[in-house]
Design a protein around this motif. Structure first.
Motif, mmCIF file in Angstrom:
data_model
loop_
_atom_site.group_PDB
_atom_site.id
_atom_site.type_symbol
_atom_site.label_atom_id
_atom_site.label_comp_id
_atom_site.label_asym_id
_atom_site.label_seq_id
_atom_site.Cartn_x
_atom_site.Cartn_y
_atom_site.Cartn_z
ATOM 1 N N PHE A 296 0.844 -1.201 0.000
ATOM 2 C CA PHE A 296 0.000 0.000 0.000
ATOM 3 C C PHE A 296 0.875 1.245 0.000
ATOM 4 O O PHE A 296 0.684 2.155 -0.806
ATOM 5 N N ARG A 297 1.848 1.267 0.868
ATOM 6 C CA ARG A 297 2.739 2.426 0.952
ATOM 7 C C ARG A 297 3.544 2.604 -0.344
ATOM 8 O O ARG A 297 3.750 3.725 -0.790
ATOM 9 N N ALA A 298 3.975 1.506 -0.938
ATOM 10 C CA ALA A 298 4.738 1.587 -2.187
ATOM 11 C C ALA A 298 3.891 2.167 -3.313
ATOM 12 O O ALA A 298 4.394 2.915 -4.149
ATOM 13 N N MET A 299 2.611 1.848 -3.335
ATOM 14 C CA MET A 299 1.738 2.358 -4.392
ATOM 15 C C MET A 299 1.297 3.789 -4.141
ATOM 16 O O MET A 299 1.215 4.594 -5.066
ATOM 17 N N VAL A 300 1.015 4.145 -2.915
ATOM 18 C CA VAL A 300 0.435 5.454 -2.595
ATOM 19 C C VAL A 300 1.490 6.535 -2.376
ATOM 20 O O VAL A 300 1.290 7.694 -2.759
ATOM 21 N N GLY A 301 2.606 6.180 -1.796
ATOM 22 C CA GLY A 301 3.619 7.169 -1.415
ATOM 23 C C GLY A 301 4.066 8.119 -2.510
ATOM 24 O O GLY A 301 4.097 9.340 -2.296
ATOM 25 N N PRO A 302 4.432 7.622 -3.683
ATOM 26 C CA PRO A 302 4.914 8.544 -4.721
ATOM 27 C C PRO A 302 3.878 9.584 -5.154
ATOM 28 O O PRO A 302 4.208 10.755 -5.335
ATOM 29 N N THR A 303 2.635 9.170 -5.308
ATOM 30 C CA THR A 303 1.598 10.129 -5.707
ATOM 31 C C THR A 303 1.269 11.072 -4.562
ATOM 32 O O THR A 303 1.070 12.274 -4.775
ATOM 33 N N LEU A 304 1.229 10.561 -3.349
ATOM 34 C CA LEU A 304 1.005 11.401 -2.179
ATOM 35 C C LEU A 304 2.067 12.486 -2.093
ATOM 36 O O LEU A 304 1.756 13.645 -1.780
ATOM 37 N N SER A 305 3.302 12.141 -2.395
ATOM 38 C CA SER A 305 4.383 13.131 -2.304
ATOM 39 C C SER A 305 4.143 14.316 -3.233
ATOM 40 O O SER A 305 4.450 15.455 -2.887
ATOM 41 N N LEU A 306 3.571 14.074 -4.400
ATOM 42 C CA LEU A 306 3.279 15.167 -5.332
ATOM 43 C C LEU A 306 2.209 16.087 -4.761
ATOM 44 O O LEU A 306 2.314 17.314 -4.861
ATOM 45 N N GLY A 307 1.182 15.501 -4.149
ATOM 46 C CA GLY A 307 0.145 16.315 -3.509
ATOM 47 C C GLY A 307 0.699 17.147 -2.373
ATOM 48 O O GLY A 307 0.361 18.328 -2.232
ATOM 49 N N VAL A 308 1.564 16.560 -1.576
ATOM 50 C CA VAL A 308 2.199 17.284 -0.465
ATOM 51 C C VAL A 308 3.015 18.457 -1.010
ATOM 52 O O VAL A 308 2.965 19.571 -0.472
ATOM 53 N N ASN A 309 3.742 18.226 -2.089
ATOM 54 C CA ASN A 309 4.560 19.271 -2.698
ATOM 55 C C ASN A 309 3.683 20.411 -3.232
ATOM 56 O O ASN A 309 3.995 21.582 -3.028
ATOM 57 N N ILE A 310 2.593 20.075 -3.901
ATOM 58 C CA ILE A 310 1.674 21.099 -4.410
ATOM 59 C C ILE A 310 1.113 21.924 -3.260
ATOM 60 O O ILE A 310 1.070 23.158 -3.331
ATOM 61 N N LEU A 311 0.701 21.273 -2.188
ATOM 62 C CA LEU A 311 0.171 22.007 -1.033
ATOM 63 C C LEU A 311 1.210 22.948 -0.446
ATOM 64 O O LEU A 311 0.900 24.093 -0.098
ATOM 65 N N ASN A 312 2.435 22.476 -0.319
ATOM 66 C CA ASN A 312 3.498 23.327 0.214
ATOM 67 C C ASN A 312 3.713 24.544 -0.688
ATOM 68 O O ASN A 312 3.831 25.666 -0.199
ATOM 69 N N TYR A 313 3.748 24.319 -1.992
ATOM 70 C CA TYR A 313 3.932 25.413 -2.946
ATOM 71 C C TYR A 313 2.808 26.445 -2.824
ATOM 72 O O TYR A 313 3.034 27.638 -2.970
ATOM 73 N N CYS A 314 1.600 25.968 -2.525
ATOM 74 C CA CYS A 314 0.432 26.857 -2.375
ATOM 75 C C CYS A 314 0.312 27.426 -0.960
ATOM 76 O O CYS A 314 -0.713 28.011 -0.607
ATOM 77 N N GLN A 315 1.338 27.226 -0.154
ATOM 78 C CA GLN A 315 1.368 27.704 1.224
ATOM 79 C C GLN A 315 0.225 27.123 2.059
ATOM 80 O O GLN A 315 -0.366 27.791 2.899
ATOM 81 N N GLN A 316 -0.054 25.837 1.807
ATOM 82 C CA GLN A 316 -1.057 25.075 2.548
ATOM 83 C C GLN A 316 -0.425 23.775 3.054
ATOM 84 O O GLN A 316 -0.953 22.691 2.838
ATOM 85 N N PRO A 317 0.719 23.844 3.738
ATOM 86 C CA PRO A 317 1.442 22.619 4.093
ATOM 87 C C PRO A 317 0.691 21.760 5.106
ATOM 88 O O PRO A 317 -0.098 22.261 5.906
ATOM 89 N N LEU A 318 0.945 20.464 5.020
ATOM 90 C CA LEU A 318 0.424 19.544 6.023
ATOM 91 C C LEU A 318 1.288 19.668 7.276
ATOM 92 O O LEU A 318 2.471 19.988 7.197
#
Length: 118
Positions: free
Chosen positions: A75-97
């Protein structure tokens, strides 16, 4: 080279190659379906998506929480890479987790170090 555009308001927050953008939309949508949350993505054209940053943050947070609750390596192997892109987008938009552990903090730091074309 053709590219996708992911926009928040009038700002392009990510502009990957066509296949990469298409793959992200498909995987993010499928993971959101499994986690039972809205994606926050709306198609504007075949190669352009508007991101509702509030909904996208909610979905990314839900996926993030599910990822860190799971001890399932596949599960982590499949979800992690795509999740990382979402986290990066949020950080760029100043909405960090907000991390709640060192493991989460390390993941967020790694995700935010990804070079994503804007």
């Amino acid at each position: 080279m053709m590219s996708y555009a992911f926009e928040v308001g009038d700002q392009t927050v990510w502009s990957p190659a066509l296949r990469v953008g298409d793959l992200f939309v498909r995987i993010h949508s499928d993971v959101c379906s499994v986690v039972d949350v809205a994606t926050g993505l709306t198609a504007v054209a075949n190669d352009m998506y508007e991101i509702d940053i509030e909904v996208f943050k909610e979905s990314t947070q839900a996926i993030f929480d599910e990822y860190f609750r799971s001890n399932h390596p596949e599960f982590r192997a499949m979800v992690g890479p795509t999740l990382s892109l979402g986290v990066n987008i949020l950080n760029y938009c100043q909405q960090p987790l907000t991390p709640r552990s060192q493991e989460q903090s390390d993941f967020i730091s790694w995700a935010n170090s990804l070079s994503m074309p804007r």
